[in-house]
Structure formats: structure tokens, C-alpha cells
Design an enzyme around this catalytic site. Structure first.
Site, short mmCIF file in Angstrom:
data_model
loop_
_atom_site.label_atom_id
_atom_site.label_comp_id
_atom_site.label_asym_id
_atom_site.label_seq_id
_atom_site.Cartn_x
_atom_site.Cartn_y
_atom_site.Cartn_z
N PRO A 160 -10.91 -4.95 6.36
CG PRO A 160 -11.50 -2.83 7.16
CD PRO A 160 -11.90 -3.88 6.18
CG ASP A 166 -15.57 -5.45 8.12
OD1 ASP A 166 -14.85 -4.42 8.13
OD2 ASP A 166 -16.26 -5.79 7.13
CG HIS A 167 -11.53 -1.37 12.77
ND1 HIS A 167 -12.50 -0.72 13.49
CD2 HIS A 167 -10.35 -1.10 13.39
CE1 HIS A 167 -11.94 -0.06 14.49
NE2 HIS A 167 -10.64 -0.28 14.47
NE ARG A 168 -15.22 -3.35 5.34
CZ ARG A 168 -15.62 -4.07 4.30
NH1 ARG A 168 -15.61 -3.53 3.08
NH2 ARG A 168 -16.03 -5.31 4.47
CB ALA A 228 -17.79 -3.93 15.02
#
Length: 398
Positions: A194, A367-369, A371
Site C-alpha cells: 500500500p 509502505d504504509h504497513r 511506517a
């Protein structure tokens, strides 16, 4: 007879595509003479002859993709050739010696698989094509120019003529080799991670001034070298961006090595050479490594290990005129940063005076998973402070 097989050209290679044979059945070849060009996922490599002898049979057709260990062609070794020579008339021996002379003068020109393919389908010897590029590389434009104005033999078999006609009508570009591998990797990255993209800008005025002073004193260090050094410092402060998500084991791996990849645009597609252990290198050393890797990337001479194990990737597209973009993360890394165009514009200095400054925009996808946005902003702020105040970056290297 000796079978010449596709061996592992690089780390972890499992297959390769036959791009072009450099010999024909019946040709005499010397030991280590290139026989066939193979396209891997990252490079074009040549398979050389393990012995001297005659090419007896070509097994795999051009365009086929085969696994490592597959036999490509057969060579009858020179020992048997010597026995045959003793029974041959003197005229045949002279012909063979003339053939060997041509082997001694063997020369390969640089060209992409598609350019070679275009030349083959128009019955052109690519070595006869004049080169406009100072590097000596034959480009697609060179071949097209030769087709249009040079002496071209059009006695092509009907099947090839039909194929050339179809390609000229549809402007066909083969979707294979490096381009296909790039597509596969980018698709996996985009559909797995994501992405969130953060945009910001940095004042390059002081950095440009210091570089000018260095250049005047005889020292030249590229902006890229400054970027890489500043990124390493920022990554040490925010190690979450020098990480890899291990979903299978529900953990995030914080890398202790700092291997910085830098995207490089080449005629064969986008390649990412890697400055390994950038934290252990001086700015001057990084400058030399980047220059060397860039030149060999463009020339198609990078080794597979020189494009592996990056922990963070940067892309400097400003010189190309880019003003903004949302870069795709180099999977399985956590983030990528892209530097865009630098513009001259009025800014305020520390004394609230209006001066002409150099402002560069940049974008960072993460990567929003792994950070969050606030951490990404803190990371880019740290990076920007080192670039805007280069003396701080120098202090970090003491």
C-alpha cells in the site's frame, strides 16, 4: 562432440532467452570465442566456446527461453579436426586458415537485442552500420537510417518479409527481457504494497555553492554522492525505512547494512545499480562508484551482483525535467525517494532578505504497513536539513 550448455551466468539465475547466435553451423571457433547471446532478467551475456573446433549443430532456436543446464549447440573438438585436416587437400587447409584469420579479427559491436533483431530481419550485418553514438553503440535509429539510405539486401525469405511488414505497420516493440522483468516487479510491488507518497522541497542553494567551491579547488563530487550520504545518515536515524517486511514470519527486519540503489535510465530499460555499504564510503568514493556503475549500466556491462541486495532506492529524474511523480517502491524495500527538477526562485535568507535560491522538489513513497506519515515527514525533514546545511552532513562523517 561437446555440448555447450546454458550455465548460471549470475546469482540465482534459472533461465535465459536466446537472443542471437554469433556463429553458424560449420564455423570454426576458437576457445573463449563468443557463441551466443543470452538475455537474463537483468543483462545480456555471451556464452563462450569451451574449446576450439567446428560448430556441428545448433539446437535451440532464437527467441526461446530455456532453463540453466540446457544444451544450446554442439561443437566438434579440435582434436578431431586435426585428424580430418591430415586427410584434407592443401586447398581446404588454406581455406580453414583463412577462416581462422577472420576469427582472430573477431569484433563485437554494442547493440540491444531489439536493434540486432531489426538488423537481422532486414538482412543487415550490424557491424556494417555507421554509429552516431560516440560510445560506438549501434542504436535502432542507426539501423533505420541504414535501411533508408544505405545499401540493403532485400532478398529476405517471404516469412521474414511478412513479419517485417507487420512490425512496421504496428510499430511493434518486443515485450521481453529487461522490460518484461521490470513490468513483473513493478506490478508485484504496486499490488503488494500500500503505497503512500509524501511530497516536499529542499533548498539546494548552499549545496550548489559548496560544490562550486570544491570544483574551483580541483575536487568534483556529484550531487548524487551528497544525496546518498545524506540518505544514509537519515536512515540511521529512522531505520524503519531501511527495512523489509517479512510477512511470512510476522516481523519487520531492520537492515544493518546500507546498500543504496539508484535508478539509471538505459537503452535496455531502467536498471538499478547498487552502492553497497554506502555508510562505509567517503563522499569521494561514492562519487567514483556511482560514476563507474552508471557508465557500465548504460553500456550493458553490469554484473548481476551489482544490482542486488539494495535496502533503499533513490531516483534522480530532475535532470530529465521531471517536476513531480509518485515512484513505485523497489520491492521488497520499504521506501523509495525521487528527486525532481531544481528551479531558481526568490527566497528569504536568514536576515529576511530576498535572494535567488535553488529549490528542488522531491517525493518519497513508503509502505504504509511498515511506517506512518509522521515518521516519513520526520525522515525527509532530517534528509533536507543535511542537504540545506552541508556542514551538518560533514560533521556526521567525522
Amino acid at each position: 562432440m561437446l555440448a555447450v550448455k546454458l550455465h548460471d551466468i549470475g546469482e540465482g539465475m534459472t533461465e535465459g532467452e536466446v537472443v542471437q547466435y554469433l556463429v553458424q553451423v560449420g564455423d570454426w571457433v576458437e576457445t573463449d570465442q563468443p557463441l551466443v547471446e543470452i538475455q537474463t532478467d537483468k543483462m545480456i551475456a555471451e556464452i563462450s566456446s569451451p574449446c576450439a573446433g567446428h560448430v556441428k549443430e545448433i539446437i535451440i532456436e532464437i527467441g526461446e527461453t530455456v532453463q540453466v543446464g540446457t544444451s544450446l549447440l554442439y561443437i566438434e573438438s579440435s582434436n578431431k579436426e586435426v585428424e580430418k585436416q591430415q586427410q584434407q587437400p592443401e586447398e581446404d587447409i588454406s581455406k580453414r586458415e583463412a577462416n581462422m584469420t577472420s576469427v582472430v579479427n573477431f569484433h563485437r559491436v554494442l547493440a540491444t537485442p531489439y536493434t540486432r533483431k531489426l538488423a537481422r530481419e532486414n538482412n543487415i550485418n550490424i557491424e556494417d552500420v555507421p554509429r552516431a553514438d560516440a560510445s560506438g553503440r549501434v542504436t535502432e535509429a542507426d539501423v533505420q537510417q541504414f535501411i533508408k539510405y544505405g545499401e540493403v539486401n532485400h532478398s529476405i525469405v517471404p516469412e521474414v518479409q511478412e513479419k517485417v511488414l507487420v512490425e512496421s505497420v504496428h510499430d511493434v516493440i518486443p515485450f521481453m527481457g529487461i522490460r518484461k522483468k521490470i513490468a513483473e516487479k513493478m506490478t508485484k510491488s504496486l499490488y503488494t504494497i500500500p503505497h503512500v507518497t509524501h511530497f516536499d522541497e529542499v533548498n539546494m542553494t548552499n549545496l550548489f555553492r559548496i560544490r562550486s567551491e570544491m570544483k574551483a579547488s580541483g575536487e568534483s563530487v556529484s550531487v548524487t554522492a551528497f544525496f546518498i550520504k545524506a540518505l544514509v545518515v537519515a536512515l540511521k536515524d529512522y531505520p524503519i525505512f531501511n527495512a523489509e517486511l517479512d510477512e511470512a514470519n510476522d516481523r519487520i527486519l531492520l537492515k544493518k547494512s546500507y546498500h543504496i540503489g539508484f535508478a539509471t535510465n538505459t537503452e535496455n530499460g531502467l536498471l538499478v545499480p547498487v552502492v553497497h555499504n554506502a555508510d562505509e564510503k567517503s563522499m569521494k568514493s561514492i562519487h567514483k562508484v556511482v560514476k563507474d556503475l552508471s557508465e557500465r549500466a548504460i553500456a550493458g556491462k553490469l554484473q548481476p551482483f551489482e544490482m542486488k541486495n539494495s535496502t533503499f532506492t533513490m531516483s534522480n529524474v530532475g535532470p530529465l525535467g521531471s517536476t513531480g511523480a509518485t515512484p513505485i517502491i523497489n520491492y521488497p524495500e520499504t521506501a523509495i525517494i525521487a528527486f525532481h527538477k531544481t528551479k531558481r526562485q526568490p527566497i528569504f535568507n536568514d536576515l529576511d532578505e530576498i535572494i535567488v535560491g535553488h529549490i528542488m522538489t522531491f517525493s518519497m513513497a513508503f509502505d504504509h504497513r511498515v511506517a506512518d506519515g509522521a515518521t516519513a515527514v520526520a525522515f525527509t525533514n532530517r534528509f533536507a536539513s543535511l542537504i540545506e546545511q552541508p556542514h551538518k552532513l560533514m560533521m556526521e562523517m567525522i
